[in-house]
Design an enzyme around this catalytic site. Sequence first.
Site, PDB file in Angstrom:
ATOM      1  CB  CYS A 158      -0.965   0.000   1.185  1.00  0.00           C
ATOM      2  SG  CYS A 158      -0.185  -0.229   2.796  1.00  0.00           S
ATOM      3  CG  HIS A 253       0.143   4.581   3.913  1.00  0.00           C
ATOM      4  ND1 HIS A 253      -0.370   4.515   5.188  1.00  0.00           N
ATOM      5  CD2 HIS A 253       0.358   3.280   3.526  1.00  0.00           C
ATOM      6  CE1 HIS A 253      -0.456   3.241   5.559  1.00  0.00           C
ATOM      7  NE2 HIS A 253      -0.020   2.484   4.566  1.00  0.00           N
TER       8      HIS A 253
END
Length: 367
Positions: A158, A253
């Site tokens: 990810c 993120h």
Amino acid sequence: MSEKIKVGVLGATGMVGQRYIKLLENHPWFEVSYVAASPRSAGKLYKDAVSSRWLIGADIPHAVAELTVHDANDAGLAVGKCAFVFSALEMGKDEIKALEEAYAAEGIPVVSNASANRWTEDVPMLVPEINYSHLDIIAAQRKRHGWSKGFIAVKPNCSLQTYMMPLHALIQAGYPVRRMIVTTLQATSGAGYPGVASYDMIDNIVPFIGGEEEKTERECLKILGQVDGERIKNAELPLVSSTCTRVPVIDGHTACVSLEFDLPEDRKPGLEEIERVWTSYRSVPQELGLPSAPEHPIVVRHEENRPQPRRDRETEKGMACVIGRLRKCNVFDVKFVALSHNTKRGAALGGILNAELLKAKGFFDSL
């Protein structure tokens, strides 16, 4: 399309599996018809199996709530019930690898969120905007195993979604990158459920995530590689040095990136040219109009304090890379801050986009 393709979700009771269930609700191409999980959930209705641990913050889709959960360890149970499966399995890598191959052997393609097959040489690790041509390796994968219909395709870690599209856009535009330093600030949801203990995260930053730095430094080279006969040959550049940290953010993120171009000084792009390359970036998912594809894969912000996870992670349905603070670097050439939604682009919705690409390219036509 007139009739939706029936799909299954492996690991359906886990956090990523639940996101697949919710994101596939009302999908124009796909319909969940099969759910599978661990033996302790097998035999229960899905709504009962997740009654005390539904984490998505919205009601369980009614059609899935009434499905019976099957044992994910028995691939044969899925035959005839779904055309392909999304894999959100949570177990050891060797177990996942064997189980995904078992489903493929039964003629059921596997679109995986797991890491077990990312380094299998004939398994494509897809970011659809970047390496859609890696789908060509599936023929070699099927030949090696003797599969007629089944295959495995995976998505990358990810955290890579924060910088892979900006990196690819520059390389594609003729600005190859020689070296890159990346520091990731990764959300707690990336650790799954129950994840990192609250006592470790509140008022704290954890400067280590097991295995993440190796993934960050290596996976990009496979994504940027080329199909070479019966394997995917990794790219040699860029050289990547990474530091991966866990921060007290739920979703989103962030990455702080410095790039050095593999070009003579007079051919290196300026900031305006870099922004032009990024904002004009489009690829096959946009050309095909895939349902989950962002219209603008890369979004550039000019505020001095953006991107921010809470403000920017939902950009383009959570599927865009949002970039800010593009500026000259005193050590390399340029530096910037990038953000992506780790549980959408980086997880289930990224997996769904992979499946949409496979569908659009005809890989499910014979199922």
